[in-house]
Design a protein around this motif. Structure first.
Motif, PDB file in Angstrom:
ATOM      1  N   LEU A 219       0.939  -1.121  -0.144  1.00 17.50           N
ATOM      2  CA  LEU A 219      -0.085  -0.079  -0.139  1.00 17.50           C
ATOM      3  C   LEU A 219       0.757   1.414  -0.146  1.00 17.50           C
ATOM      4  CD1 LEU A 219      -2.665  -0.953   2.488  1.00 17.50           C
ATOM      5  CD2 LEU A 219      -2.989  -0.791   0.142  1.00 17.50           C
ATOM      6  N   LEU A 220       2.130   1.196   0.456  1.00 17.94           N
ATOM      7  CA  LEU A 220       2.918   2.305   0.776  1.00 17.94           C
ATOM      8  C   LEU A 220       3.270   3.069  -0.809  1.00 17.94           C
ATOM      9  CD1 LEU A 220       4.666   4.315   2.351  1.00 17.94           C
ATOM     10  CD2 LEU A 220       6.528   2.842   2.223  1.00 17.94           C
ATOM     11  N   PRO A 221       3.436   2.402  -1.828  1.00 24.05           N
ATOM     12  CA  PRO A 221       3.669   3.000  -3.062  1.00 24.05           C
ATOM     13  C   PRO A 221       2.400   3.805  -3.465  1.00 24.05           C
ATOM     14  CG  PRO A 221       4.848   0.668  -3.084  1.00 24.05           C
ATOM     15  CD  PRO A 221       3.841   0.914  -1.718  1.00 24.05           C
ATOM     16  N   ALA A 222       1.567   3.040  -3.314  1.00 26.22           N
ATOM     17  CA  ALA A 222       0.150   3.661  -3.805  1.00 26.22           C
ATOM     18  C   ALA A 222      -0.091   4.790  -3.286  1.00 26.22           C
ATOM     19  CB  ALA A 222      -1.058   2.623  -3.772  1.00 26.22           C
ATOM     20  N   LEU A 228       2.124  12.225  -4.034  1.00 30.35           N
ATOM     21  CA  LEU A 228       3.021  13.112  -4.935  1.00 30.35           C
ATOM     22  C   LEU A 228       2.073  13.849  -6.153  1.00 30.35           C
ATOM     23  CD1 LEU A 228       6.094  10.657  -5.584  1.00 30.35           C
ATOM     24  CD2 LEU A 228       5.953  12.856  -4.213  1.00 30.35           C
ATOM     25  N   GLY A 229       1.119  13.209  -6.471  1.00 30.63           N
ATOM     26  CA  GLY A 229       0.290  13.529  -7.299  1.00 30.63           C
ATOM     27  C   GLY A 229      -0.694  14.859  -6.744  1.00 30.63           C
ATOM     28  N   PHE A 230      -0.762  14.876  -5.508  1.00 33.38           N
ATOM     29  CA  PHE A 230      -1.598  15.934  -4.835  1.00 33.38           C
ATOM     30  C   PHE A 230      -0.463  17.069  -4.826  1.00 33.38           C
ATOM     31  CE2 PHE A 230      -1.913  18.289  -1.058  1.00 33.38           C
ATOM     32  CZ  PHE A 230      -3.277  18.854  -0.856  1.00 33.38           C
ATOM     33  N   LEU A 255      -3.195  12.515   5.563  1.00 42.83           N
ATOM     34  CA  LEU A 255      -2.154  11.972   4.424  1.00 42.83           C
ATOM     35  C   LEU A 255      -0.866  11.827   5.000  1.00 42.83           C
ATOM     36  CD1 LEU A 255      -1.826  10.963   1.627  1.00 42.83           C
ATOM     37  CD2 LEU A 255      -1.733  13.203   1.045  1.00 42.83           C
ATOM     38  N   GLN A 256      -0.464  12.702   5.776  1.00 41.42           N
ATOM     39  CA  GLN A 256       0.919  12.803   6.293  1.00 41.42           C
ATOM     40  C   GLN A 256       1.240  11.965   7.431  1.00 41.42           C
ATOM     41  OE1 GLN A 256       1.925  16.529   8.165  1.00 41.42           O
ATOM     42  NE2 GLN A 256       4.179  16.216   8.244  1.00 41.42           N
ATOM     43  N   ALA A 257      -0.028  11.575   8.140  1.00 41.68           N
ATOM     44  CA  ALA A 257       0.292  10.664   9.110  1.00 41.68           C
ATOM     45  C   ALA A 257       0.302   9.170   8.659  1.00 41.68           C
ATOM     46  CB  ALA A 257      -0.902  10.793  10.259  1.00 41.68           C
ATOM     47  N   LEU A 258      -0.557   8.917   7.718  1.00 44.52           N
ATOM     48  CA  LEU A 258      -0.481   7.550   6.859  1.00 44.52           C
ATOM     49  C   LEU A 258       0.543   7.409   6.368  1.00 44.52           C
ATOM     50  CD1 LEU A 258      -4.344   7.267   5.458  1.00 44.52           C
ATOM     51  CD2 LEU A 258      -3.273   5.985   7.406  1.00 44.52           C
ATOM     52  N   THR A 259       1.361   8.230   5.565  1.00 50.79           N
ATOM     53  CA  THR A 259       2.470   7.986   5.013  1.00 50.79           C
ATOM     54  C   THR A 259       3.711   7.750   6.036  1.00 50.79           C
ATOM     55  OG1 THR A 259       1.896   9.512   3.476  1.00 50.79           O
ATOM     56  CG2 THR A 259       4.312   9.069   3.455  1.00 50.79           C
ATOM     57  N   LEU A 260       3.643   8.444   7.219  1.00 51.06           N
ATOM     58  CA  LEU A 260       4.674   8.250   8.241  1.00 51.06           C
ATOM     59  C   LEU A 260       4.452   6.809   9.019  1.00 51.06           C
ATOM     60  CD1 LEU A 260       4.620  11.760   9.888  1.00 51.06           C
ATOM     61  CD2 LEU A 260       6.534  10.638   8.768  1.00 51.06           C
ATOM     62  N   PHE A 261       3.247   6.426   9.011  1.00 54.55           N
ATOM     63  CA  PHE A 261       3.004   5.162   9.725  1.00 54.55           C
ATOM     64  C   PHE A 261       3.383   4.093   8.676  1.00 54.55           C
ATOM     65  CE2 PHE A 261       0.149   1.547  10.121  1.00 54.55           C
ATOM     66  CZ  PHE A 261       0.249   1.221  11.265  1.00 54.55           C
ATOM     67  N   PHE A 262       3.120   4.152   7.448  1.00 55.97           N
ATOM     68  CA  PHE A 262       3.313   3.104   6.381  1.00 55.97           C
ATOM     69  C   PHE A 262       4.789   2.917   6.168  1.00 55.97           C
ATOM     70  CE2 PHE A 262      -0.726   2.398   3.865  1.00 55.97           C
ATOM     71  CZ  PHE A 262      -1.540   2.329   4.931  1.00 55.97           C
ATOM     72  N   HIS A 281      11.827   2.404  -4.449  1.00 58.72           N
ATOM     73  CA  HIS A 281      12.417   2.740  -3.258  1.00 58.72           C
ATOM     74  C   HIS A 281      12.911   4.476  -3.554  1.00 58.72           C
ATOM     75  CE1 HIS A 281      15.406   3.110  -0.003  1.00 58.72           C
ATOM     76  NE2 HIS A 281      16.219   3.817  -1.089  1.00 58.72           N
ATOM     77  N   ARG A 282      13.187   4.925  -4.809  1.00 59.64           N
ATOM     78  CA  ARG A 282      13.305   6.240  -4.959  1.00 59.64           C
ATOM     79  C   ARG A 282      12.027   7.171  -4.906  1.00 59.64           C
ATOM     80  NH1 ARG A 282      18.440   7.285  -3.948  1.00 59.64           N
ATOM     81  NH2 ARG A 282      19.799   5.859  -5.149  1.00 59.64           N
ATOM     82  N   LEU A 283      10.917   6.460  -5.347  1.00 61.08           N
ATOM     83  CA  LEU A 283       9.471   6.988  -5.223  1.00 61.08           C
ATOM     84  C   LEU A 283       9.162   7.275  -3.742  1.00 61.08           C
ATOM     85  CD1 LEU A 283       7.038   7.735  -6.982  1.00 61.08           C
ATOM     86  CD2 LEU A 283       6.340   5.457  -6.307  1.00 61.08           C
TER      87      LEU A 283
END
Length: 570
Positions: A219-222, A228-230, A255-262, A281-283
């Motif tokens: 789920l992290l890449p998605a 990034l699209g936002f 969105l920030q919190a979910l990204t940090l958790f993932f 990985h770069r993404l």
């Protein structure tokens, strides 16, 4: 692991905990100490829940002394904070500060799990690392969740059995499940038994954790692509569309919190091993590096709202969450700028430090240091004193609804200032804080009479009518006349020379009226529609100044046969 668990001790503690919680529950139901004192009740309940629970998840035969050494002081800290939260329920006859209690339960739970993993790590005599803390936190979370699932299923089976026996007209088990002295200890024993079961299959728990982490890995890449699209489209759409939602900062922080958790669920080790190929990985690398932008966007939105409307409890929480997320994000960015691809070394150290910061924050929000209700009350009163908001626009209801004891204290002070400036606001405040305790028969009617204003005078109204009105207002146990003001007006409405009796009920939410008349020697009432375009909640001045008159309807009713039509026009 099986021979390291102290099964008899865990079961014994479960039973003792069940007995203590039963006594506390009975004190609430029967209204004796400590239920009569919110400070003691909250403090003792917190200690009775937290100390056994943390002990269950930590203790083994080899760490009894260490467990007691750290778990007991932490539980005492929670208990003291519980006492402070209980104090925020005072005076209890006027305040129902359920918000503070709910926040305390939630934050104490988070703090307990944070503290537990650090205690477990420390008493294991192993080097503190984020990967080990992460593993411990997931273990504790899954075991805790599985235990509650077990208790829920167990309770369902008991109720199913009771229902089946009831069909056979054997009511004993059905009645037994209604007894708190049976239910609470039994469920506590079930929880203790579940802890033993699931801690004995810790490898299975770790497998569940691995499955969940694998799902997050995909789920992290998605999530990163969405993030990034936002950011890419934001320069073209601007922030206006985001602020129009009314919750733009909240969405950004989610969105920030979910990204940090993932990210933390996927990148746990300090090694250079990559869970993705180079492109993904770069993404993710870029997505993490850009997280501080979200902090800048969200704080700008928060600043706009605070500048416009002042601080509220929700905005205080938003600021705290923002600070924590910003510390994570900027800490990761610093590691990326300094270490490049070796930024995972920084991630581990940032997470260990921020875990302690989160623990401290969850404790401080239940203390005088970060009492958001007090901070919010002071902010709103400052806006009133500075003339940024008028007495008419001031949100008195928010103080009573969301600020608990702090709102009560500040409004009592404000009420003294409003006596000569705005008496109608004093009435609004007084209605907000009414004693909802059950009244005695000796003083209830006399108390009700103090809420009545008569026009033209009291002697016009029959005594039995007042008794009927009182009985109607008190017949429902879930409602109370406290918080209402009653105006009794005698006025001839049909030009027959005999006055009708109108009872106008006024509170902070609505103004309504009923017309009372006798039918076959019995008092009856008929509801009167009310048109109150200015939402006036204080008409006492009009009554006292005799600003009362009858108004002929603009439109007469139309009768066709025995069918009557009435124009509903203001």
């Amino acid at each position: 692991m099986d021979n390291k668990l102290l099964k008899p001790l865990i079961i014994s503690i479960s039973l003792i905990q069940g007995i203590v919680l039963t006594l506390l529950y009975q004190s609430v139901e029967q209204n004796f100490w400590p239920a009569t004192n919110p400070v003691w009740l909250t403090s003792l309940a917190t200690l009775a829940i937290s100390l056994p629970l943390l002990t269950f998840l930590c203790i083994t035969q080899s760490n009894i002394k260490e467990t007691v050494k750290y778990i007991v002081p932490f539980s005492m800290v929670l208990s003291f904070l519980g006492a402070y939260v209980g104090y925020q329920q005072e005076p209890k006859e006027y305040i129902n500060n359920s918000t503070a209690m709910a926040v305390f339960c939630f934050t104490a739970l988070i703090a307990s799990f944070k503290a537990l993993m650090y205690i477990q790590q420390y008493i294991s005599n192993k080097k503190v690392s984020y990967s080990s803390l992460f593993k411990l936190s997931w273990r504790n979370f899954i075991i805790f969740g599985e235990c509650w699932l077990f208790v829920g299923i167990f309770w369902g089976i008991l109720n199913l059995g009771a229902g089946l026996f009831a069909v056979l007209e054997i009511e004993f088990f059905k009645e037994l499940l209604k007894k708190d002295w049976f239910v609470i200890p039994v469920l506590n024993l079930a929880f203790g038994f579940a802890v033993i079961v699931f801690r004995n299959i810790i490898h299975t728990v770790d497998n569940i954790s691995t499955i969940l982490q694998t799902l997050i890995k995909f789920l992290l890449p998605a999530l990163t692509i969405v993030s990034l699209g936002f950011l890419i489209t934001l320069p073209f759409t601007g922030l206006g569309a985001l602020w129009k939602t009314g919750s733009g900062s909240l969405l950004v922080m989610w969105l920030q919190a979910l990204t940090l958790f993932f990210v933390n669920a996927v990148y746990q080790d300090e090694s250079h091993q990559r869970p993705y190929n180079l492109i993904l990985h770069r993404l993710v690398f870029i997505g993490v590096a850009l997280l501080p932008i979200y902090s800048l966007i969200s704080i700008y939105g928060l600043w706009l709202r605070i500048e416009q409307y002042g601080l509220t409890v929700d905005r205080c929480w938003a600021i705290l969450v923002w600070v924590l997320l910003a510390c994570f994000s900027f800490g990761y960015l610093a590691g990326i700028l300094k270490k490049r691809d070796a930024w995972l070394e920084t991630l581990s150290s940032v997470n260990i430090a921020m875990g302690i910061a989160v623990l401290a924050a969850m404790l401080l929000v239940n203390s005088p240091i970060l009492n958001f209700q007090y901070i919010s009350a002071q902010s709103q009163l400052s806006r009133l004193e500075e003339g940024k908001i008028s007495y008419d626009d001031f949100d008195y209801a928010y103080f009573g609804r969301s600020l608990g004891r702090q709102g009560y204290l500040q409004l009592q002070t404000l009420k003294e200032h409003l006596k000569d400036v705005s008496p109608e606001k004093v009435a609004i405040i007084e209605r907000m804080y009414v004693n909802h305790q059950v009244e005695t028969d000796e003083n209830s009617f006399s108390e009700f009479e103090t809420l009545l204003t008569f026009w033209p005078r009291k002697e016009v109204f029959p005594e039995d009518l007042l008794n009927v009105i009182y009985e109607e207002e008190t017949e429902r146990r879930w409602s109370t006349y406290r918080g209402n003001t009653y105006y009794l007006v005698a006025q001839d409405l049909n030009d027959d020379g005999i006055p009708e009796y109108i009872v106008i009920t006024e509170n902070n939410y609505q103004t309504s009226a009923d017309m009372w008349f006798k039918n076959n020697g019995k008092w009856e009432s008929k509801y009167m529609t009310t048109h109150n375009p200015d939402e006036n909640r204080y008409i006492k001045g009009y009554i006292q100044n005799s600003e009362i008159k009858t108004v002929k309807p603009k439109w007469n009713n139309l009768r066709v046969g025995n069918i009557e039509f009435k124009a509903q026009v203001n």
